[in-house]
Design a protein around this motif. Structure first.
Motif, short mmCIF file in Angstrom:
data_model
loop_
_atom_site.label_atom_id
_atom_site.label_comp_id
_atom_site.label_asym_id
_atom_site.label_seq_id
_atom_site.Cartn_x
_atom_site.Cartn_y
_atom_site.Cartn_z
N GLU A 124 0.82 -1.21 0.00
CA GLU A 124 0.00 0.00 0.00
C GLU A 124 0.86 1.26 0.00
OE1 GLU A 124 -2.39 -3.32 1.86
OE2 GLU A 124 -0.33 -2.56 1.99
N VAL A 125 2.02 1.20 0.63
CA VAL A 125 2.91 2.36 0.67
C VAL A 125 3.44 2.65 -0.73
CG1 VAL A 125 5.01 3.34 1.66
CG2 VAL A 125 3.54 1.88 3.05
N VAL A 126 3.91 1.61 -1.42
CA VAL A 126 4.43 1.78 -2.77
C VAL A 126 3.34 2.28 -3.71
CG1 VAL A 126 5.44 0.59 -4.76
CG2 VAL A 126 6.21 0.04 -2.44
N GLU A 127 2.14 1.74 -3.56
CA GLU A 127 1.02 2.17 -4.40
C GLU A 127 0.70 3.65 -4.15
OE1 GLU A 127 -1.43 -2.06 -4.80
OE2 GLU A 127 -2.03 -0.58 -3.31
N SER A 128 0.93 4.11 -2.93
CA SER A 128 0.60 5.49 -2.57
C SER A 128 1.68 6.50 -2.97
CB SER A 128 0.35 5.59 -1.07
OG SER A 128 0.10 6.92 -0.66
N ILE A 129 2.96 6.16 -2.71
CA ILE A 129 4.02 7.15 -2.91
C ILE A 129 5.05 6.76 -3.96
CG2 ILE A 129 3.76 7.87 -0.51
CD1 ILE A 129 6.44 6.54 0.09
N GLY A 130 4.95 5.54 -4.51
CA GLY A 130 5.93 5.10 -5.49
C GLY A 130 7.17 4.52 -4.82
N GLY A 131 8.24 4.42 -5.59
CA GLY A 131 9.48 3.83 -5.08
C GLY A 131 10.41 4.86 -4.49
N LEU A 132 11.68 4.51 -4.41
CA LEU A 132 12.70 5.41 -3.89
C LEU A 132 12.99 6.52 -4.89
CD1 LEU A 132 15.14 2.63 -2.63
CD2 LEU A 132 13.61 3.98 -1.20
N ASP A 133 13.43 7.65 -4.39
CA ASP A 133 13.75 8.80 -5.23
C ASP A 133 15.10 8.58 -5.90
OD1 ASP A 133 14.48 11.25 -6.36
OD2 ASP A 133 13.60 12.42 -4.74
N GLU A 134 15.10 8.41 -7.23
CA GLU A 134 16.33 8.13 -7.96
C GLU A 134 17.19 9.36 -8.16
OE1 GLU A 134 15.69 5.67 -11.41
OE2 GLU A 134 14.10 4.53 -10.40
N GLY A 135 16.74 10.51 -7.65
CA GLY A 135 17.58 11.70 -7.65
C GLY A 135 18.72 11.59 -6.64
N ILE A 136 18.60 10.63 -5.72
CA ILE A 136 19.66 10.36 -4.74
C ILE A 136 20.33 9.06 -5.15
CG2 ILE A 136 20.20 10.00 -2.31
CD1 ILE A 136 17.59 11.36 -1.58
N PHE A 137 21.61 9.11 -5.47
CA PHE A 137 22.31 7.91 -5.94
C PHE A 137 22.49 6.91 -4.82
CE2 PHE A 137 26.07 5.40 -7.09
CZ PHE A 137 25.73 5.01 -8.38
N MET A 138 22.93 7.39 -3.65
CA MET A 138 23.10 6.52 -2.48
C MET A 138 23.24 7.39 -1.24
SD MET A 138 25.67 3.28 -1.98
CE MET A 138 27.18 4.22 -1.79
N TYR A 139 22.65 6.94 -0.13
CA TYR A 139 22.62 7.60 1.18
C TYR A 139 21.50 8.64 1.26
CZ TYR A 139 27.07 5.35 2.15
OH TYR A 139 28.04 4.41 2.34
N CYS A 140 20.63 8.42 2.21
CA CYS A 140 19.48 9.28 2.55
C CYS A 140 18.27 9.05 1.67
CB CYS A 140 19.85 10.77 2.53
SG CYS A 140 20.89 11.25 3.93
N GLU A 141 18.36 8.17 0.67
CA GLU A 141 17.16 7.84 -0.08
C GLU A 141 16.17 7.08 0.82
OE1 GLU A 141 19.57 5.06 0.58
OE2 GLU A 141 20.33 6.19 -1.13
N ASP A 142 16.69 6.34 1.80
CA ASP A 142 15.81 5.67 2.75
C ASP A 142 15.12 6.69 3.66
OD1 ASP A 142 18.18 6.35 4.08
OD2 ASP A 142 18.77 4.28 4.46
N THR A 143 15.86 7.72 4.09
CA THR A 143 15.26 8.77 4.91
C THR A 143 14.17 9.50 4.14
OG1 THR A 143 17.39 9.09 6.04
CG2 THR A 143 15.74 10.83 6.29
N ASP A 144 14.45 9.85 2.90
CA ASP A 144 13.46 10.53 2.06
C ASP A 144 12.22 9.67 1.89
OD1 ASP A 144 12.62 12.55 -0.12
OD2 ASP A 144 12.62 10.64 -1.20
N PHE A 145 12.40 8.37 1.69
CA PHE A 145 11.25 7.48 1.50
C PHE A 145 10.38 7.47 2.75
CE2 PHE A 145 9.04 3.41 1.47
CZ PHE A 145 8.56 3.36 0.17
N CYS A 146 11.01 7.44 3.93
CA CYS A 146 10.26 7.44 5.18
C CYS A 146 9.53 8.77 5.39
CB CYS A 146 11.18 7.13 6.36
SG CYS A 146 11.80 5.44 6.38
#
Length: 214
Positions: A124-146
């Motif tokens: 349901e989360v993916v359906e609502s907000i999509g995946g990870l932000d690919e503007g971040i190559f590595m580090y903090c993409e998990d923080t942004d997703f949360c």
């Protein structure tokens, strides 16, 4: 993929590959004891969290911190300034972008963000907000997703009922330096994205100041 898409892009390929009740982001340099994933799924089934993670351990069995408070206000200040490292007695109780102390890692709780090294996500989360932000190559993409998940009304949780070993640092020769640089860049990106260009510029100045002071 024919090229390295980074942490976000690579995981998004997996997320887009098919529908599932849960999506699990799991670093390649992890060791998963028997039953750990069953316990993690059970936690998610029972807890009502949209995003979750579990206790991470280093190869020697010591704790590897993997959660924190969202990087705004006091949690960011205490982390950047280093007060969450140097203040005796009360430092364990200070809000921080990185929660580092063993006393925090017990039971089940709601947290600000969880590391993408082990992150379980409800469909349901993916359906609502999509995946990870690919503007971040590595580090903090998990923080942004949360952050995005919380804005959409989902909660982020953590449990010690499942434990996974993370060897860490396998993709770079100087993992600590790479992490610091990557996190600073990622945080500036997050501030620009969620708070505006001016906020990102101000954060960059604060990062430079605190780097010199520390």
């Amino acid at each position: 993929s024919e090229r390295n898409l980074g942490f976000a892009g690579g995981n998004n390929l997996g997320i887009k590959a098919g529908e599932a009740k849960y999506y699990l982001l799991l670093n390649s340099d992890t060791v998963v004891p028997e039953g750990a994933l069953d316990s993690l799924v059970e936690f998610m089934d029972m807890s009502g969290f949209g995003v979750g993670s579990c206790k991470l351990k280093n190869k020697d069995g010591s704790l590897q911190p993997n959660v924190g408070d969202l990087p705004f206000g006091l949690p960011l200040f205490f982390w950047l300034s280093g007060w969450d490292d140097i203040l005796p007695k009360i430092r364990e109780f200070l809000p921080s972008f990185h929660r580092k102390f063993k006393s925090f890692y017990n039971g089940e709780k709601e947290v600000g963000w969880v590391s993408g090294s082990v992150m379980i996500i409800k469909r349901e989360v993916v359906e609502s907000i999509g995946g990870l932000d690919e503007g971040i190559f590595m580090y903090c993409e998990d923080t942004d997703f949360c952050i995005r998940a919380k804005k959409a009304g989902f909660k982020v949780g953590w449990t010690d009922k499942a434990q996974i070993y993370h060897l860490g640092g396998g993709s770079s020769k100087n993992p600590k330096l790479v992490q610091w640089v990557g996190e600073f860049k990622g945080l500036v990106y997050i501030y620009r994205k969620h708070l505006g260009i001016l906020a990102g510029f101000i954060l960059k100045i604060f990062i430079l100041i605190f780097k010199m002071v520390r």
